[in-house]
Design an enzyme around this catalytic site. Structure first.
Site, PDB file in Angstrom:
ATOM      1  CG  ASP A 177      -2.065   0.968   1.103  1.00 34.04           C
ATOM      2  OD1 ASP A 177      -2.376   1.378  -0.040  1.00 34.04           O
ATOM      3  OD2 ASP A 177      -2.650   1.325   2.137  1.00 34.04           O
ATOM      4  CG  ASN A 185      -8.166  -1.608  -4.935  1.00 32.73           C
ATOM      5  OD1 ASN A 185      -7.303  -2.466  -4.760  1.00 32.73           O
ATOM      6  ND2 ASN A 185      -8.335  -0.617  -4.050  1.00 32.73           N
ATOM      7  CB  ILE A 190      -7.224  -6.897   7.408  1.00 27.15           C
ATOM      8  CG1 ILE A 190      -6.402  -7.248   8.658  1.00 27.15           C
ATOM      9  CG2 ILE A 190      -7.240  -8.082   6.467  1.00 27.15           C
ATOM     10  CD1 ILE A 190      -6.915  -8.471   9.397  1.00 27.15           C
TER      11      ILE A 190
HETATM   12  C1  IPE Z   1      -5.505  -2.498  -0.107  1.00 25.35           C
HETATM   13  O1  IPE Z   1      -5.151  -1.181  -0.297  1.00 25.35           O
HETATM   14  C2  IPE Z   1      -5.564  -3.199  -1.418  1.00 25.35           C
HETATM   15  C3  IPE Z   1      -4.281  -3.380  -2.096  1.00 25.35           C
HETATM   16  C4  IPE Z   1      -3.098  -3.071  -1.629  1.00 25.35           C
HETATM   17  C5  IPE Z   1      -4.378  -3.989  -3.386  1.00 25.35           C
HETATM   18  P1  IPE Z   1      -6.237  -0.021  -0.407  1.00 25.35           P
HETATM   19  O2  IPE Z   1      -5.496   1.227  -0.613  1.00 25.35           O
HETATM   20  O3  IPE Z   1      -7.252  -0.392  -1.408  1.00 25.35           O
HETATM   21  O4  IPE Z   1      -6.906  -0.083   1.035  1.00 25.35           O
HETATM   22  P2  IPE Z   1      -7.709   1.029   1.839  1.00 25.35           P
HETATM   23  O5  IPE Z   1      -8.701   1.610   0.908  1.00 25.35           O
HETATM   24  O6  IPE Z   1      -6.717   2.038   2.296  1.00 25.35           O
HETATM   25  O7  IPE Z   1      -8.306   0.273   2.978  1.00 25.35           O
HETATM   26  C1  IPE Z   2      -1.610   0.216  -3.378  1.00 22.85           C
HETATM   27  O1  IPE Z   2      -1.348   1.577  -3.404  1.00 22.85           O
HETATM   28  C2  IPE Z   2      -1.852  -0.374  -4.761  1.00 22.85           C
HETATM   29  C3  IPE Z   2      -3.268  -0.667  -5.055  1.00 22.85           C
HETATM   30  C4  IPE Z   2      -4.259  -0.637  -4.218  1.00 22.85           C
HETATM   31  C5  IPE Z   2      -3.552  -1.011  -6.417  1.00 22.85           C
HETATM   32  P1  IPE Z   2      -2.537   2.607  -3.467  1.00 22.85           P
HETATM   33  O2  IPE Z   2      -2.926   2.804  -4.892  1.00 22.85           O
HETATM   34  O3  IPE Z   2      -3.635   2.186  -2.556  1.00 22.85           O
HETATM   35  O4  IPE Z   2      -1.858   3.921  -2.938  1.00 22.85           O
HETATM   36  P2  IPE Z   2      -2.409   4.886  -1.813  1.00 22.85           P
HETATM   37  O5  IPE Z   2      -2.704   4.017  -0.623  1.00 22.85           O
HETATM   38  O6  IPE Z   2      -3.616   5.549  -2.355  1.00 22.85           O
HETATM   39  O7  IPE Z   2      -1.288   5.822  -1.543  1.00 22.85           O
HETATM   40 MG    MG Z   3      -4.012   2.466  -0.605  1.00 18.93          MG
END
Ligand code: IPE
Ligand code: IPE
Ligand code: MG
Length: 252
Positions: A32, A80, A207
């Site tokens: 993340d 997502n 999580i």
């Molecule tokens: C979790 O990250 C999903 C992945 C890393 C693929 P998110 O960025 O989607 O999670 P939230 O929205 O902060 O909970």
């Molecule tokens: C994790 O990074 C990758 C995916 C969820 C695809 P993010 O895209 O969630 O990045 P942040 O958390 O918004 O910085």
């Molecule tokens: Mg994220």
């Protein structure tokens, strides 16, 4: 050059602190922070996703080197899809490009690759590439790499419940046959032990619908480091922290 020397030193110091006999066999990672990392640098979020791929490559290599056998990485959650279409499309495109570019090397390194999640909504092109990557590497035994895309822990559990209901209606099982073993045997990660360690980058202490069943007793390590800045040193820190934990499993 100087900073490179320092990090090489830190690297070997940390590496010597790892007890090679107690390396987690299965590590799960919530990668993340890609978007925030890029924005902070004045780039579009997609820049962070690109950088994130090279970090994953390094972590696969290091995991294998220290004796871990399975890495399960969260790349795209069922939630997502709520992101702007432009970002979702970019990610789908990136998955396709990365598999195409890396599959030969993955196979050469005797890594088995699995894609975990509901693949139905993805474009045919991506599904084809995934299929051939999985079948090419299916007999590789050195290391297993699970990439979770369109994965949701709740969705996975509901699917198993549905499957078990159908088994019951087909007369294959009785209600008393439904137990943790049966449930586990229908989960997407069947065949691998539960992750001993979950790493989440970017400081979020949640999580986010990842491996709800399998993480029941995993040790959780959260670091403020954003995924694109995560590296071997940060990974070693997580392993060392894990090795300091007292895993009681409800006992005393
Ligand atoms: C979790 O990250 C999903 C992945 C890393 C693929 P998110 O960025 O989607 O999670 P939230 O929205 O902060 O909970
Ligand atoms: C994790 O990074 C990758 C995916 C969820 C695809 P993010 O895209 O969630 O990045 P942040 O958390 O918004 O910085
Ligand atoms: Mg994220």
């Amino acid at each position: 050059m100087r900073s490179q020397n320092i990090s090489t030193k830190e690297n070997s110091k940390l590496s010597s602190e790892i007890d090679k006999l107690r390396v987690p066999k299965h590590i799960a990672i919530i990668m993340d922070g890609n978007g925030r990392w890029a924005i902070k640098k004045g780039f579009p979020r997609t820049f962070g996703h690109n950088k994130g791929v090279s970090v994953l490559k390094e972590i696969i290599k290091v995991s294998k080197d220290i004796g871990c056998k399975t890495l399960t990485a969260y790349a795209f959650s069922t939630e997502n899809w709520s992101r702007p279409a432009k970002e979702v499309d970019f990610l789908i495109d990136l998955f396709e490009k990365v598999i195409n570019k890396e599959i030969e090397q993955i196979h050469k390194n005797l890594i088995r690759i699995n894609f975990i999640g509901d693949l139905t909504p993805f474009p045919e092109g991506l599904k084809l590439i995934i299929n051939s990557a999985e079948s090419l590497t299916k007999n590789n035994k050195d290391f297993t790499l699970n990439i979770c895309i369109n994965y949701g822990g709740r969705q996975e559990i509901v699917k198993v419940a549905k499957k078990i209901a159908l088994m019951y209606f087909a007369g294959e099982i009785k209600p008393d046959d439904i137990n943790e073993q049966l449930f586990q045997s229908e989960l997407l990660l069947k065949g691998s032990n539960d992750p001993e360690l979950l790493i989440r980058t970017s400081g979020e202490k949640r999580i986010s619908n990842f491996l709800l069943w399998q993480l029941a007793y995993s040790e959780i390590y959260v670091t403020d480091v954003m995924w694109p800045d995560f590296d071997k040193i940060e990974f070693f820190k997580a392993i060392i922290d894990y090795q300091s934990r007292d895993r009681r499993f409800g006992g005393i």
